[in-house]
Motif scaffolding. Structure first.
Motif, PDB file in Angstrom:
ATOM      1  N   ILE A  10      -1.901  -1.028   5.885  1.00 13.99           N
ATOM      2  CA  ILE A  10      -0.460  -1.055   5.574  1.00 13.99           C
ATOM      3  C   ILE A  10      -0.194  -0.579   4.161  1.00 13.99           C
ATOM      4  O   ILE A  10      -0.816  -1.275   3.414  1.00 13.99           O
ATOM      5  CB  ILE A  10       0.428  -2.192   5.871  1.00 13.99           C
ATOM      6  CG1 ILE A  10      -0.158  -2.689   7.262  1.00 13.99           C
ATOM      7  CG2 ILE A  10       1.817  -2.209   5.700  1.00 13.99           C
ATOM      8  CD1 ILE A  10       0.804  -2.932   8.262  1.00 13.99           C
ATOM      9  N   LEU A  11       0.519   0.432   4.077  1.00 12.33           N
ATOM     10  CA  LEU A  11       1.127   0.819   2.629  1.00 12.33           C
ATOM     11  C   LEU A  11       2.475   0.909   2.525  1.00 12.33           C
ATOM     12  O   LEU A  11       3.287   1.718   3.103  1.00 12.33           O
ATOM     13  CB  LEU A  11       0.816   2.188   2.091  1.00 12.33           C
ATOM     14  CG  LEU A  11       0.911   2.667   0.802  1.00 12.33           C
ATOM     15  CD1 LEU A  11       0.422   1.579  -0.378  1.00 12.33           C
ATOM     16  CD2 LEU A  11       0.653   4.020   0.771  1.00 12.33           C
ATOM     17  N   VAL A  12       3.113  -0.080   1.715  1.00 12.16           N
ATOM     18  CA  VAL A  12       4.661  -0.173   1.704  1.00 12.16           C
ATOM     19  C   VAL A  12       4.959   0.453   0.394  1.00 12.16           C
ATOM     20  O   VAL A  12       4.649   0.068  -0.711  1.00 12.16           O
ATOM     21  CB  VAL A  12       5.125  -1.726   1.648  1.00 12.16           C
ATOM     22  CG1 VAL A  12       6.457  -1.953   1.404  1.00 12.16           C
ATOM     23  CG2 VAL A  12       4.702  -2.369   3.320  1.00 12.16           C
TER      24      VAL A  12
ATOM     25  N   GLY B 185      -4.804   4.085  12.544  1.00 13.50           N
ATOM     26  CA  GLY B 185      -5.477   3.558  11.266  1.00 13.50           C
ATOM     27  C   GLY B 185      -4.724   3.174  10.031  1.00 13.50           C
ATOM     28  O   GLY B 185      -4.887   2.477   9.260  1.00 13.50           O
ATOM     29  N   LEU B 186      -3.406   3.767  10.011  1.00 13.68           N
ATOM     30  CA  LEU B 186      -2.665   3.576   8.602  1.00 13.68           C
ATOM     31  C   LEU B 186      -1.236   3.775   8.839  1.00 13.68           C
ATOM     32  O   LEU B 186      -0.583   4.585   9.357  1.00 13.68           O
ATOM     33  CB  LEU B 186      -3.053   4.824   7.592  1.00 13.68           C
ATOM     34  CG  LEU B 186      -2.300   4.723   6.353  1.00 13.68           C
ATOM     35  CD1 LEU B 186      -2.196   3.561   5.278  1.00 13.68           C
ATOM     36  CD2 LEU B 186      -2.725   5.911   5.478  1.00 13.68           C
ATOM     37  N   VAL B 187      -0.627   2.809   8.478  1.00 16.89           N
ATOM     38  CA  VAL B 187       1.046   2.961   8.658  1.00 16.89           C
ATOM     39  C   VAL B 187       1.347   2.973   7.052  1.00 16.89           C
ATOM     40  O   VAL B 187       0.981   2.136   6.328  1.00 16.89           O
ATOM     41  CB  VAL B 187       1.583   1.746   9.147  1.00 16.89           C
ATOM     42  CG1 VAL B 187       2.952   1.679   9.253  1.00 16.89           C
ATOM     43  CG2 VAL B 187       0.985   1.653  10.690  1.00 16.89           C
ATOM     44  N   ILE B 188       2.360   3.726   7.035  1.00 20.33           N
ATOM     45  CA  ILE B 188       3.063   3.687   5.588  1.00 20.33           C
ATOM     46  C   ILE B 188       4.488   3.593   5.656  1.00 20.33           C
ATOM     47  O   ILE B 188       5.043   4.387   6.462  1.00 20.33           O
ATOM     48  CB  ILE B 188       2.794   5.113   4.757  1.00 20.33           C
ATOM     49  CG1 ILE B 188       1.049   5.296   4.473  1.00 20.33           C
ATOM     50  CG2 ILE B 188       3.638   5.072   3.539  1.00 20.33           C
ATOM     51  CD1 ILE B 188       0.871   6.677   3.850  1.00 20.33           C
ATOM     52  N   ILE B 189       5.091   2.688   5.153  1.00 18.89           N
ATOM     53  CA  ILE B 189       6.467   2.458   5.194  1.00 18.89           C
ATOM     54  C   ILE B 189       7.074   2.821   3.935  1.00 18.89           C
ATOM     55  O   ILE B 189       7.039   2.313   2.792  1.00 18.89           O
ATOM     56  CB  ILE B 189       6.778   0.974   5.541  1.00 18.89           C
ATOM     57  CG1 ILE B 189       6.127   0.588   6.779  1.00 18.89           C
ATOM     58  CG2 ILE B 189       8.140   0.648   5.708  1.00 18.89           C
ATOM     59  CD1 ILE B 189       5.985  -0.837   7.065  1.00 18.89           C
TER      60      ILE B 189
END
Ligand code: ADP
Ligand code: MG
Length: 736
Positions: free
Chosen positions: A456-458, A428-432
């Motif tokens: 997406i949270l960069v 559900g969520l990808v943090i880079i």
């Protein structure tokens, strides 16, 4: 009779017929545009004055393959050809000058390789020497002695005598014939081109030929409502005047028009994507904040969130609950507490039965995130795992099973996360973290991990000036943590040169005596080349001699060590057993050891500003006074001196980024290589044209708001140009 009948028909025209005629007219118009567009795509060989050989050179050396390429090959500077100098005024400090005079006679000087042709060039104030090393015969036959010429060149000096090497010569009549332009455009050239007699003047001539051939008619590339509203020159005027300006005012207007257009389409493209994405892409809806988040927030959170952290968590929370896919950039200076924000976002995902992952650029950083997060989550029933390139096969299998089953809630790792066989049940969520270390392709693979894209949270600690961010991340929403956790003592930054090393050693001993730890960082150009470790190895020898065991313990970390050894070294330092850590820039990103209070950067002049800022951010994480020591050699270039000066003056990441941008230009800034611009900027400069960027972004945003799909008739030019410019290109943030 006939005319009357015709008239009648015309006057009785029905609205349907009118519509037809109008459509026909429009078609013809569009066709005409089409031919013009086609025409500009013609191969440069078809231009008068360009044969196959020149075409090949132009293509190889300047990337000019078509008429359009030539038209958009803009001069890099202009020389005022209204001004004439007198021979007596010539001085080697002058730039290119022109002088009217007579070639009196030719003779040769020197022997063998240094044999040169010399001409005495005279006006009423004196005589100057013109010198040629090549094409001697050609010169004497082309420019007959005794005649008057306009000479153009750069004054130099040899043996105390002023001369001009390889000047351009032109008869007075010839000059009058040329396209009338007071400011003469200068085009960049290469050795190869010059050797084949393709000079700036040749290019100018070719552009002139081309402009004449298209009769100065080029289809407008902006809608009329825009050119009139923003008071812009027509495109064909602009293109003509950028190459042949009559005066500086005209040139400026032409430049403005072309910059406007270039930057406007970039913004329009970004905003169009953003608007499309928000309206078309469904996002997972995380409707509630549940037990996991609350448990963590009320029981485990070791300190109060800063106001900035609270604000950002709210912004993220709102995105996640909106039913639309989040694409957010989180900017926060080093040490501003982004990890905590990331964790809270992941817990919201978990609360809604989704999995989350956090991707970091190095194993060290991934490992550190894993440790920090596991500790922060102690006592909370949640499954967190670490996956890196050096994870054991058995561990990998375990992780892969947990992921597909759904029992694994949070996965932390490096690039290993985006490998083919890593499959999530419900991501559900990808943090880079520190996104600039990830390439476009890698982000694209992440995107493909689900049918519905994850949020997406960069996160980035490289502060980016506002107007640059507008271009690089123009289609992302931006959150900023603009506040450091309380109790931080500002880092003191000092500059020492190599001969002052003993002072620095004394300072280090004092700090170690007080229980502090020290980083020493050496520059590294390429991790693969052994030579680059020379500095580190030599440094190690010197440091070990001055800080010998058993009183002192030193640990080393560099990119060529095995991950296991690296980890052991890091642990030694982290646990406080080692006093000094000698490292290459592998520690640049994200390492968090609050007891380390001194960062010594060796050969600091070899680091860029953003790197120095990142390195300094490794200290100042605890309550103790921290220091950053920049070691340099004695003589610094002007640019290096500015960098050191800025570093010692301020710790404000945005001020540093701004200076960096001014010093280096955006092309070199980390992260910009993967910007959303699939072509080279021809005329604008992201560092210097901030005002225009802001202006065109507002205009683009009004247009998209009114007509998100750009389907209305008045926007037909916009869609055509967008297609031409961005046709096949992807905006990376759309796929990240
Ligand atoms: P960065 O933004 O550089 O990733 P980190 O997340 O590593 O920063 O946080 C830097 C340090 O600040 C960590 O030691 C973290 O525990 C601490 N920290 C984070 N938020 C707060 C806060 N609100 N109050 C006090 N310390 C905090
Ligand atoms: Mg961090």
């Amino acid at each position: 009779m006939a005319p009357v009948a015709d008239l009648k028909v015309t006057s009785d025209i029905t609205s349907g017929e009118f519509q037809k005629m109008f459509t026909l007219g429009l078609q013809i118009f569009v066709q005409a545009l089409f031919y013009m567009t086609e025409f500009l795509e013609s191969n440069i060989t078809y231009l008068q004055g360009v044969g196959p050989k020149r075409a090949e050179l132009l293509s190889n050396e300047l990337n000019i393959n078509t008429f359009r390429n030539l038209l958009y090959f803009f001069p890099y500077k202009y020389i005022d050809r209204t001004k004439f100098y007198k021979v007596s005024e010539l001085d080697p400090d002058l730039p290119m000058v022109q002088v009217k005079g007579v070639i009196r006679n030719y003779y040769t000087e020197g022997h063998g390789k240094s044999k040169r042709l010399v001409a005495d060039f005279t006006d009423e104030t004196g005589t100057v020497k013109l010198v040629w090393f090549k094409g001697l015969k050609w010169v004497t036959t082309s420019y007959t002695a005794g005649n008057e010429f306009i000479m153009f060149g750069k004054p130099g000096v040899f043996n105390g005598i002023i001369n001009i090497i390889h000047p351009e010569l032109e008869t007075v009549e010839k000059k009058a014939e040329r396209l009338n332009s007071a400011l003469q455009a200068q085009y960049s050239s290469t050795e190869k081109l010059k050797n084949s007699f393709i000079t700036s003047k040749t290019v100018s001539k070719l552009v002139g030929t081309l402009l004449k051939q298209i009769n100065f008619r080029i289809a407008e590339t902006l809608p009329t409502y825009l050119t009139s509203k923003c008071n812009l020159m027509h495109i064909h005027d602009a293109l003509f005047k950028i190459h042949f300006p009559a005066n500086p005012q005209e040139l400026e207007k032409a430049r403005y028009r072309l910059k406007f257009e270039e930057l406007f389409y970039i913004q329009l493209n970004l905003l169009r994507y953003k608007s499309q994405r928000t309206s078309q892409v469904k996002g997972h809806k995380f409707s509630s904040v549940g037990d996991l988040f609350n448990q963590f927030y009320y029981k485990n959170l070791p300190f109060k969130l800063t106001e900035a952290q609270k604000r950002v968590v709210k912004e993220i929370r709102k995105d996640l609950g909106s039913g639309k896919q989040m694409n957010r950039l989180l900017q926060g200076d080093v040490g501003s507490g982004k990890t905590l924000v990331a964790l809270m976002a992941m817990l919201i995902a978990n609360d809604n039965d989704y999995q989350a992952c956090l991707m970091a650029p190095t194993e060290i950083l991934a490992g550190q995130h894993f440790q920090t997060i596991t500790k922060l989550l102690s006592g909370i029933n949640i499954e967190v795992k670490l996956l890196t390139g050096s994870s054991k096969k058995s561990e990998r299998n375990l992780i892969e099973n947990g992921l597909t089953e759904g029992s694994l809630n949070i996965l932390i790792g490096t690039h290993a996360l985006i490998e083919e066989n890593v499959k999530f049940k419900k991501l559900g969520l990808v943090i880079i973290d520190e996104q600039h270390r990830f390439g476009v392709a890698q982000r694209a693979r992440l995107w493909q991990k689900n049918t519905d894209p994850p949020h997406i949270l960069v996160m980035t600690a490289t502060p980016i000036p506002r107007t640059l961010a507008m271009t690089l991340y123009g289609d992302l929403d931006v959150s900023v943590i603009d506040e450091l956790p309380p109790g931080r003592v500002p880092i003191k930054t000092m500059h020492f040169t190599d001969p002052e090393r003993n002072k620095v050693f004394g300072f280090m001993r004092n700090q170690i005596r007080e229980g502090r730890q020290i980083y020493i960082v050496y520059p590294l150009i390429k991790e693969s080349e052994k030579m680059d470790y020379k500095d580190l190895e030599e440094g190690l020898e010197v440091i070990s001699a001055s800080f010998p065991p058993p009183d002192y313990c030193i640990s080393i970390v560099h990119g060529k060590m095995t991950p296991a050894n690296k980890e052991r070294s890091m642990a030694l330092f982290k646990e406080g057993q080692a006093h000094i850590m000698i490292a290459t820039t592998v520690i640049e990103v994200g390492v968090d050891i609050p007891n380390a209070t001194v960062m010594i950067v060796e050969s600091a002049e070899r680091f860029g500003l953003s790197q120095l800022h990142q390195l300094r951010g490794r200290v100042g994480r605890g309550a103790e006074q921290s220091y950053c020591v920049l070691m340099t050699s004695g003589n610094l270039s002007k640019e290096a001196a500015t960098r050191i000066e800025v570093m010692t003056r301020t710790t404000d990441g945005f001020e540093i980024a701004e200076t960096d941008l001014q010093l280096r230009g955006p092309g070199d800034l980390e992260g910009t290589q993967q910007s959303g611009i699939p072509f080279d900027l021809k005329i604008s400069n992201l560092a210097k044209d901030g005002q225009i960027i802001e202006y065109v972004r507002n205009i683009a945003s009004e247009i998209i708001e009114e007509d998100p799909g750009l389907i209305s008739a008045k926007n037909i030019t916009l869609t055509r140009e967008l297609k031409k410019l961005f046709g096949k290109a992807q905006v990376w943030s759309n796929i990240s």
